[in-house]
Write a protein that holds these residues in place. Structure first.
Motif, PDB file in Angstrom:
ATOM      1  N   GLY A 151       0.836  -1.197   0.000  1.00 15.85           N
ATOM      2  CA  GLY A 151       0.000   0.000   0.000  1.00 15.85           C
ATOM      3  C   GLY A 151       0.864   1.237   0.000  1.00 15.85           C
ATOM      4  O   GLY A 151       1.332   1.698  -1.054  1.00 15.85           O
ATOM      5  N   ILE A 152       1.133   1.774   1.172  1.00 19.00           N
ATOM      6  CA  ILE A 152       1.928   3.003   1.252  1.00 19.00           C
ATOM      7  C   ILE A 152       3.306   2.772   0.624  1.00 19.00           C
ATOM      8  O   ILE A 152       3.882   1.687   0.739  1.00 19.00           O
ATOM      9  N   GLY A 153       3.803   3.806  -0.039  1.00 21.67           N
ATOM     10  CA  GLY A 153       5.096   3.678  -0.711  1.00 21.67           C
ATOM     11  C   GLY A 153       6.235   3.872   0.260  1.00 21.67           C
ATOM     12  O   GLY A 153       6.992   4.839   0.140  1.00 21.67           O
ATOM     13  N   ASP A 154       6.351   2.947   1.213  1.00 19.34           N
ATOM     14  CA  ASP A 154       7.448   3.067   2.176  1.00 19.34           C
ATOM     15  C   ASP A 154       8.510   2.025   1.849  1.00 19.34           C
ATOM     16  O   ASP A 154       8.195   0.842   1.653  1.00 19.34           O
ATOM     17  N   VAL A 155       9.761   2.467   1.822  1.00 19.05           N
ATOM     18  CA  VAL A 155      10.862   1.579   1.465  1.00 19.05           C
ATOM     19  C   VAL A 155      11.001   0.462   2.499  1.00 19.05           C
ATOM     20  O   VAL A 155      10.599   0.625   3.658  1.00 19.05           O
TER      21      VAL A 155
ATOM     22  N   VAL B  80      -4.130  12.652  -7.581  1.00 20.66           N
ATOM     23  CA  VAL B  80      -3.058  13.523  -7.099  1.00 20.66           C
ATOM     24  C   VAL B  80      -2.576  13.055  -5.720  1.00 20.66           C
ATOM     25  O   VAL B  80      -3.345  12.453  -4.959  1.00 20.66           O
ATOM     26  N   TYR B  81      -1.324  13.353  -5.418  1.00 21.68           N
ATOM     27  CA  TYR B  81      -0.797  13.138  -4.057  1.00 21.68           C
ATOM     28  C   TYR B  81      -1.604  14.056  -3.128  1.00 21.68           C
ATOM     29  O   TYR B  81      -1.616  15.285  -3.327  1.00 21.68           O
ATOM     30  N   PRO B  82      -2.319  13.508  -2.136  1.00 20.77           N
ATOM     31  CA  PRO B  82      -3.303  14.310  -1.384  1.00 20.77           C
ATOM     32  C   PRO B  82      -2.734  15.516  -0.646  1.00 20.77           C
ATOM     33  O   PRO B  82      -3.470  16.454  -0.349  1.00 20.77           O
TER      34      PRO B  82
ATOM     35  N   ALA C  86      10.201  13.715  -6.409  1.00 18.79           N
ATOM     36  CA  ALA C  86      10.656  12.812  -5.337  1.00 18.79           C
ATOM     37  C   ALA C  86      11.062  11.438  -5.867  1.00 18.79           C
ATOM     38  O   ALA C  86      11.803  10.716  -5.209  1.00 18.79           O
ATOM     39  N   TYR C  87      10.558  11.078  -7.055  1.00 19.34           N
ATOM     40  CA  TYR C  87      10.828   9.729  -7.582  1.00 19.34           C
ATOM     41  C   TYR C  87      11.759   9.759  -8.788  1.00 19.34           C
ATOM     42  O   TYR C  87      11.792   8.815  -9.567  1.00 19.34           O
ATOM     43  N   ASP C  88      12.516  10.836  -8.948  1.00 21.38           N
ATOM     44  CA  ASP C  88      13.328  10.978 -10.168  1.00 21.38           C
ATOM     45  C   ASP C  88      14.317   9.824 -10.354  1.00 21.38           C
ATOM     46  O   ASP C  88      14.623   9.437 -11.475  1.00 21.38           O
TER      47      ASP C  88
ATOM     48  N   SER D 212      14.250  10.136   0.344  1.00 22.09           N
ATOM     49  CA  SER D 212      13.415   9.082   0.931  1.00 22.09           C
ATOM     50  C   SER D 212      13.397   7.809   0.102  1.00 22.09           C
ATOM     51  O   SER D 212      13.683   6.725   0.596  1.00 22.09           O
ATOM     52  N   LYS D 213      13.032   7.950  -1.157  1.00 23.98           N
ATOM     53  CA  LYS D 213      12.808   6.756  -1.966  1.00 23.98           C
ATOM     54  C   LYS D 213      14.096   6.342  -2.665  1.00 23.98           C
ATOM     55  O   LYS D 213      14.357   5.174  -2.866  1.00 23.98           O
ATOM     56  N   ARG D 214      14.928   7.302  -3.024  1.00 22.15           N
ATOM     57  CA  ARG D 214      16.143   6.969  -3.769  1.00 22.15           C
ATOM     58  C   ARG D 214      17.184   6.318  -2.867  1.00 22.15           C
ATOM     59  O   ARG D 214      18.065   5.624  -3.350  1.00 22.15           O
TER      60      ARG D 214
ATOM     61  N   PRO E  32       8.195   3.534  -9.025  1.00 19.77           N
ATOM     62  CA  PRO E  32       7.979   2.338  -8.195  1.00 19.77           C
ATOM     63  C   PRO E  32       6.504   2.021  -7.960  1.00 19.77           C
ATOM     64  O   PRO E  32       6.181   1.269  -7.045  1.00 19.77           O
ATOM     65  N   TYR E  33       5.617   2.641  -8.708  1.00 26.78           N
ATOM     66  CA  TYR E  33       4.188   2.391  -8.554  1.00 26.78           C
ATOM     67  C   TYR E  33       3.590   1.847  -9.847  1.00 26.78           C
ATOM     68  O   TYR E  33       3.897   2.342 -10.934  1.00 26.78           O
ATOM     69  N   VAL E  34       2.731   0.834  -9.678  1.00 27.60           N
ATOM     70  CA  VAL E  34       1.961   0.315 -10.805  1.00 27.60           C
ATOM     71  C   VAL E  34       0.502   0.686 -10.544  1.00 27.60           C
ATOM     72  O   VAL E  34      -0.004   0.520  -9.429  1.00 27.60           O
TER      73      VAL E  34
ATOM     74  N   PHE F 234      -6.472   0.845  -8.768  1.00 22.96           N
ATOM     75  CA  PHE F 234      -5.749   0.724  -7.504  1.00 22.96           C
ATOM     76  C   PHE F 234      -4.264   0.829  -7.776  1.00 22.96           C
ATOM     77  O   PHE F 234      -3.810   0.616  -8.906  1.00 22.96           O
ATOM     78  N   ARG F 235      -3.520   1.199  -6.743  1.00 20.62           N
ATOM     79  CA  ARG F 235      -2.075   1.378  -6.881  1.00 20.62           C
ATOM     80  C   ARG F 235      -1.353   0.285  -6.124  1.00 20.62           C
ATOM     81  O   ARG F 235      -1.747  -0.053  -5.004  1.00 20.62           O
ATOM     82  N   ILE F 236      -0.309  -0.259  -6.733  1.00 23.46           N
ATOM     83  CA  ILE F 236       0.540  -1.231  -6.029  1.00 23.46           C
ATOM     84  C   ILE F 236       1.944  -0.665  -5.949  1.00 23.46           C
ATOM     85  O   ILE F 236       2.509  -0.195  -6.946  1.00 23.46           O
TER      86      ILE F 236
HETATM   87  C1  MLT Z   1       2.730   7.188  -0.862  1.00 27.48           C
HETATM   88  O1  MLT Z   1       2.554   6.010  -0.587  1.00 27.48           O
HETATM   89  O2  MLT Z   1       1.968   7.815  -1.606  1.00 27.48           O
HETATM   90  C2  MLT Z   1       3.901   7.863  -0.275  1.00 27.48           C
HETATM   91  O3  MLT Z   1       4.610   7.032   0.555  1.00 27.48           O
HETATM   92  C3  MLT Z   1       3.503   9.036   0.461  1.00 27.48           C
HETATM   93  C4  MLT Z   1       4.645   9.926   0.805  1.00 27.48           C
HETATM   94  O4  MLT Z   1       5.723   9.847   0.229  1.00 27.48           O
HETATM   95  O5  MLT Z   1       4.405  10.752   1.673  1.00 27.48           O
END
Ligand code: MLT
Length: 410
Positions: free
Chosen positions: A40-44, A132-134, A218-220, A249-251, A347-349, A388-390
């Motif tokens: 779910g959440i995009g946490d590494v 959109v990112y909320p 953030a995802y470059d 964060s993600k890189r 990193p999202y489908v 939905f997002r994975i």
């Molecule tokens: C997400 O899952 O959309 C991200 O982890 C949210 C974020 O980076 O704050």
């Protein structure tokens, strides 16, 4: 009597991820033996790379010596070694020249993308993509820049630009007059990536309409094709119309370490109510130095290590690992009959729900039937309904298992 900020009462339900967490906890209470996989959440999920860990340890030792101890950080948020690394590796290497005092280092792009609206007038008209990112929307609601939400959760006063299959989830600039437009590429949540041409169209539009683009990159690091732009400043003229956000964060796995930066070029201006042009850089510096005391020194050193030869190699391998996961999700779900988007430079489908299910019904079905947590597309806006997002941030084993389980659940 302390009056509250009434604008908070316009906000819809809870923030998306706490709501998902609530549903997952309820499911687990009823199904204590279920092995739930979280995509779910995009946490590494991978640990910090050795180059970063070494830098953290060394910096901690340094802080324990009289010569190495540091108190409050500098007003730009970090020392020169980190800002120099950013300028060299994130920009100069891509042909972009920026100056030190155009880089503001912070503890996260979530905060920066939420806080940046503070330097703009209340009457500014805001455009966002849908989905959109909320954070972009909610922070403008909190600031009172919108009216109430309608029954689809769309706030009056915000211009929503539909990102759908017809435009490859990358909408072009609007015809309407707008002052601030939020863009995110590679995109959260759809995983779509903006081409040079699409960003050039946005820059030309912003310059013509004297609008400001807030570009979240953030995802470059997940962009696989070197010809695609990683920074909006790769587009000529963007320094006069765009603010950019980048994150470690993600890189580099910093979601719990916290380090990011925002670029506010000195050529970028806004107008006062009297019509005078003012550099936005000065306003953001004022805000940053009033409300922030700099990134912890140990974290600055950790972020600096991301630019070392070992750090670049090691974090690059992590990004490649997650992108291989994204490929497995796309191929696996595609093979099971799902229609998938994104996941090639992100990193999202982004997946169309099967059988015409609503996003939340699909979320519940995947959680109940496959014990996998996804993110319902409608949580990112009404145009996300039916998707939905994975997230690809998990171990290879969990991703393979999740894909197999979802395939069987339908
Ligand atoms: C997400 O899952 O959309 C991200 O982890 C949210 C974020 O980076 O704050």
């Amino acid at each position: 009597m302390a009056r509250i900020n009434d604008h908070y009462r316009k906000l819809q339900a809870g923030y998306l991820f706490p709501e998902i967490g609530r549903r997952v906890r309820a499911f687990q209470e009823q199904n204590p033996d279920a092995q739930v996989i979280r995509l779910g959440i995009g946490d590494v999920t991978l640990p910090l790379v050795p180059a970063v860990v070494d830098a953290l340890k060394r910096a901690a030792d340094e802080m324990g010596t009289p010569e190495g101890f540091r108190g409050y950080g500098p007003e730009l948020g970090a020392e020169d070694f980190l800002i120099d690394g950013i300028l060299e590796h994130d920009f100069r290497a891509r042909g972009v020249e920026l100056e030190k005092d155009e880089i503001f280092v912070s503890d996260g792009s979530k905060q920066d993308s939420g806080n940046i609206q503070e330097i703009f007038g209340q009457e500014c008209r805001v455009a966002v993509t849908d989905p959109v990112y909320p954070v972009y929307v909610d922070t403008n609601v909190m600031a009172g820049r919108t009216g109430d939400a309608d029954d689809q959760g769309r706030y009056q006063g915000i211009l929503y630009l539909r990102a759908d299959e017809s435009n490859g989830f990358v909408p072009g600039p609007p015809d309407a007059a707008v002052d601030l437009a939020y863009l995110c590429s590679p995109n959260n949540p759809t995983g779509a990536v903006a081409t040079r041409e699409s960003l050039a169209a946005w820059v030309a539009w912003a310059r013509e309409h004297e609008a400001v683009l807030i570009f979240d990159a953030a995802y470059d690091a997940f962009i696989q094709d070197p010809s695609l732009p990683r920074s909006i400043y790769e587009i000529e003229g963007a320094q006069e119309c765009a603010i950019e956000m980048r994150s470690f964060s993600k890189r580099a796995g910093f979601t719990g370490v916290r380090c990011a930066y925002t670029v506010v070029p000195k050529a970028l201006t806004g107008t006062t109510s009297g019509g005078e042009r003012v550099p936005l850089n000065q306003l953001w510096l004022r805000r940053h130095s009033t409300k922030f005391n700099g990134v912890p020194y140990v974290v600055q050193r950790a972020a600096g290590a991301v630019f070392s030869p070992e750090g670049r190699k090691q974090t690059g391998e992590q990004v490649a690992y997650y992108m291989a996961n994204a490929g497995l999700i796309r191929d696996g779900l595609g093979g099971a009959g799902f229609t998938c988007f994104g996941g090639e430079h992100a990193p999202y489908v982004w997946v169309r729900t099967p059988e015409g299910l609503s996003s939340w019904d699909c979320f519940d079905r995947i959680l109940g039937g496959a014990h996998v947590v996804t993110t319902p597309g409608s949580g990112f806006g009404s145009a996300g309904e039916g998707y939905f997002r994975i997230s690809a941030f998990n171990s290879r084993e969990n991703v393979e298992e999740a894909v197999a389980r979802i395939g069987k659940a339908f």
